[in-house]
Motif scaffolding. Sequence first.
Motif, PDB file in Angstrom:
ATOM      1  N   LYS A  57       0.820  -1.214   0.000  1.00  0.00           N
ATOM      2  CA  LYS A  57       0.000   0.000   0.000  1.00  0.00           C
ATOM      3  C   LYS A  57       0.852   1.262   0.000  1.00  0.00           C
ATOM      4  O   LYS A  57       0.325   2.364  -0.164  1.00  0.00           O
ATOM      5  CB  LYS A  57      -0.942  -0.009   1.204  1.00  0.00           C
ATOM      6  CG  LYS A  57      -2.002  -1.101   1.109  1.00  0.00           C
ATOM      7  CD  LYS A  57      -3.027  -0.988   2.205  1.00  0.00           C
ATOM      8  CE  LYS A  57      -4.125  -2.039   2.016  1.00  0.00           C
ATOM      9  NZ  LYS A  57      -5.165  -1.958   3.079  1.00  0.00           N
ATOM     10  N   GLU A  58       2.151   1.101   0.209  1.00  0.00           N
ATOM     11  CA  GLU A  58       3.055   2.239   0.110  1.00  0.00           C
ATOM     12  C   GLU A  58       4.439   1.762  -0.309  1.00  0.00           C
ATOM     13  O   GLU A  58       4.756   0.571  -0.218  1.00  0.00           O
ATOM     14  CB  GLU A  58       3.138   3.000   1.426  1.00  0.00           C
ATOM     15  CG  GLU A  58       3.698   2.213   2.600  1.00  0.00           C
ATOM     16  CD  GLU A  58       3.754   3.063   3.861  1.00  0.00           C
ATOM     17  OE1 GLU A  58       4.862   3.463   4.254  1.00  0.00           O
ATOM     18  OE2 GLU A  58       2.681   3.325   4.436  1.00  0.00           O
TER      19      GLU A  58
ATOM     20  N   LYS B 206      -2.471   3.169  -7.122  1.00  0.00           N
ATOM     21  CA  LYS B 206      -3.567   4.071  -6.750  1.00  0.00           C
ATOM     22  C   LYS B 206      -3.034   5.444  -6.370  1.00  0.00           C
ATOM     23  O   LYS B 206      -3.532   6.091  -5.442  1.00  0.00           O
ATOM     24  CB  LYS B 206      -4.371   3.463  -5.596  1.00  0.00           C
ATOM     25  CG  LYS B 206      -5.038   2.141  -5.941  1.00  0.00           C
ATOM     26  CD  LYS B 206      -5.832   1.585  -4.773  1.00  0.00           C
ATOM     27  CE  LYS B 206      -6.532   0.277  -5.148  1.00  0.00           C
ATOM     28  NZ  LYS B 206      -7.312  -0.283  -4.015  1.00  0.00           N
ATOM     29  N   LEU B 207      -2.046   5.912  -7.094  1.00  0.00           N
ATOM     30  CA  LEU B 207      -1.398   7.186  -6.778  1.00  0.00           C
ATOM     31  C   LEU B 207      -2.216   8.356  -7.308  1.00  0.00           C
ATOM     32  O   LEU B 207      -2.606   8.380  -8.475  1.00  0.00           O
ATOM     33  CB  LEU B 207       0.004   7.218  -7.377  1.00  0.00           C
ATOM     34  CG  LEU B 207       1.030   6.293  -6.715  1.00  0.00           C
ATOM     35  CD1 LEU B 207       2.281   6.178  -7.572  1.00  0.00           C
ATOM     36  CD2 LEU B 207       1.371   6.797  -5.311  1.00  0.00           C
ATOM     37  N   SER B 208      -2.435   9.344  -6.439  1.00  0.00           N
ATOM     38  CA  SER B 208      -3.106  10.579  -6.831  1.00  0.00           C
ATOM     39  C   SER B 208      -2.114  11.734  -6.701  1.00  0.00           C
ATOM     40  O   SER B 208      -0.986  11.564  -6.234  1.00  0.00           O
ATOM     41  CB  SER B 208      -4.332  10.830  -5.950  1.00  0.00           C
ATOM     42  OG  SER B 208      -3.936  11.054  -4.611  1.00  0.00           O
TER      43      SER B 208
ATOM     44  N   GLN C 272      -1.064  -1.851  -4.616  1.00  0.00           N
ATOM     45  CA  GLN C 272      -2.145  -0.958  -4.176  1.00  0.00           C
ATOM     46  C   GLN C 272      -1.560   0.299  -3.562  1.00  0.00           C
ATOM     47  O   GLN C 272      -2.108   0.869  -2.612  1.00  0.00           O
ATOM     48  CB  GLN C 272      -3.043  -1.693  -3.182  1.00  0.00           C
ATOM     49  CG  GLN C 272      -3.664  -2.964  -3.733  1.00  0.00           C
ATOM     50  CD  GLN C 272      -4.370  -3.786  -2.678  1.00  0.00           C
ATOM     51  OE1 GLN C 272      -4.755  -3.295  -1.613  1.00  0.00           O
ATOM     52  NE2 GLN C 272      -4.558  -5.078  -2.952  1.00  0.00           N
ATOM     53  N   ILE C 273      -0.458   0.749  -4.102  1.00  0.00           N
ATOM     54  CA  ILE C 273       0.297   1.859  -3.515  1.00  0.00           C
ATOM     55  C   ILE C 273      -0.465   3.166  -3.679  1.00  0.00           C
ATOM     56  O   ILE C 273      -0.812   3.568  -4.785  1.00  0.00           O
ATOM     57  CB  ILE C 273       1.692   1.958  -4.150  1.00  0.00           C
ATOM     58  CG1 ILE C 273       2.501   0.701  -3.824  1.00  0.00           C
ATOM     59  CG2 ILE C 273       2.424   3.205  -3.665  1.00  0.00           C
ATOM     60  CD1 ILE C 273       3.840   0.619  -4.535  1.00  0.00           C
ATOM     61  N   SER C 274      -0.724   3.816  -2.560  1.00  0.00           N
ATOM     62  CA  SER C 274      -1.356   5.133  -2.574  1.00  0.00           C
ATOM     63  C   SER C 274      -0.544   6.129  -1.752  1.00  0.00           C
ATOM     64  O   SER C 274      -1.014   7.226  -1.469  1.00  0.00           O
ATOM     65  CB  SER C 274      -2.783   5.047  -2.016  1.00  0.00           C
ATOM     66  OG  SER C 274      -2.763   4.588  -0.673  1.00  0.00           O
ATOM     67  N   LYS C 275       0.682   5.733  -1.387  1.00  0.00           N
ATOM     68  CA  LYS C 275       1.507   6.615  -0.568  1.00  0.00           C
ATOM     69  C   LYS C 275       2.980   6.416  -0.899  1.00  0.00           C
ATOM     70  O   LYS C 275       3.454   5.284  -1.004  1.00  0.00           O
ATOM     71  CB  LYS C 275       1.276   6.331   0.925  1.00  0.00           C
ATOM     72  CG  LYS C 275       2.094   7.207   1.853  1.00  0.00           C
ATOM     73  CD  LYS C 275       1.864   6.836   3.308  1.00  0.00           C
ATOM     74  CE  LYS C 275       2.727   7.672   4.242  1.00  0.00           C
ATOM     75  NZ  LYS C 275       2.553   7.275   5.665  1.00  0.00           N
ATOM     76  N   ILE C 276       3.651   7.530  -1.091  1.00  0.00           N
ATOM     77  CA  ILE C 276       5.107   7.520  -1.233  1.00  0.00           C
ATOM     78  C   ILE C 276       5.665   8.324  -0.071  1.00  0.00           C
ATOM     79  O   ILE C 276       5.493   9.549  -0.023  1.00  0.00           O
ATOM     80  CB  ILE C 276       5.554   8.125  -2.578  1.00  0.00           C
ATOM     81  CG1 ILE C 276       4.937   7.336  -3.739  1.00  0.00           C
ATOM     82  CG2 ILE C 276       7.074   8.114  -2.691  1.00  0.00           C
ATOM     83  CD1 ILE C 276       5.290   7.899  -5.109  1.00  0.00           C
ATOM     84  N   PRO C 277       6.293   7.678   0.902  1.00  0.00           N
ATOM     85  CA  PRO C 277       6.803   8.419   2.062  1.00  0.00           C
ATOM     86  C   PRO C 277       7.760   9.524   1.643  1.00  0.00           C
ATOM     87  O   PRO C 277       8.479   9.407   0.651  1.00  0.00           O
ATOM     88  CB  PRO C 277       7.525   7.334   2.888  1.00  0.00           C
ATOM     89  CG  PRO C 277       6.915   6.044   2.446  1.00  0.00           C
ATOM     90  CD  PRO C 277       6.563   6.233   1.004  1.00  0.00           C
TER      91      PRO C 277
END
Length: 351
Positions: A163-164, A206-208, A182-187
């Motif tokens: 998820k990240e 799932k990157l916005s 399902q990555i929606s976060k890049i630290p």
Amino acid sequence: MKTGVGLYTALVLCLLMGTVFLQRPRPKKPPKPPKPSKRPSFKPAPPPKEPEPQEPTDFPPPVIGPPSMFPDCPRECFCPPSFPNALYCENRNLRTVPVIPSRVQYLYLQNNYISEVTAEPFNNATELRWVNMANNRIKKVDKQVFEKVAGLLFLYMERNQLKEVPDDLPAGLEQLRLSHNQISKIPSGAFGKMEHLALLDLHHNKLSDSDMGKNTFKDLKNLVQLNLAHNILKKMPANIPNGIAQLFLDRNNIDNIPKDYFQGFSNLAFVRLNYNQLSDKGVPKAVFNVSTLLDLHLAHNQLTSVPLFNPQLEHLHLNHNSIESINGTQLCPFSLSSESLTDEALMPRLR
């Protein structure tokens, strides 16, 4: 006289037998069965619903191979004698990562059922250069894993359930493939020290726009290919390194490109923006007039006119738009003068 006595005796016996017969109880008639009363109507209770099984419902047993000539070779893996620095553990129905021998440089763990990557199996794996963990069920990667493998160059973790982007990735990585997660976060700072990274593949996640900071890609000085296709971006990503050669942004929701977005790119050769929301209003007329650009994909958008491009462009994809007319001179700005015919530099490259 004897005859009269015999008749008298016979008559008495007959009377006695008739009396006995009359005194026998007559059989009673069976009682009428009671009228059946109406049964109370009731519906049978539905059987209790069993909880839906989680997928997969049953893992097949791990595949155990024959004994190896290497005493440190895990039984669920294959250690080829001709390639002693490789460990083949793919397609073995594994749930966990086996202990990695210190001699291994190439590790193949794809197509298993691994859900978590812990640090212990990598304690002695300081020589690892290539790790393939694609097509597992990985949701978590311990931070300490990459402390053990500081020399890692290639990391493939596509088709998992991340998820990240994992933290503390090795600074020396050259290729990082994280597609189909399902990555929606890049630290913040995830790629801050990765100046050697040449390929970053994040497509089909799932990157916005809000999931990527302004400086997410800024420090990737040697990045050649950035793949952000099949996400939910509405804007062009910010601060892309100007040395990039391939930028893939297909299947997003991008509807606008800043006028000077591609200015300063020194090696940009391939741009893909198929399946977005681009219209004439969101595409400045000369935004693609980049001298290094060779291949431009703008199919499946909402364009009604052909954007300007540099004569060096070789491939232009404009299918599935709303273009009704084409200016041939614009597409092929070529003069038939004798000077133009002899100077190859002046001839258009469009194929």
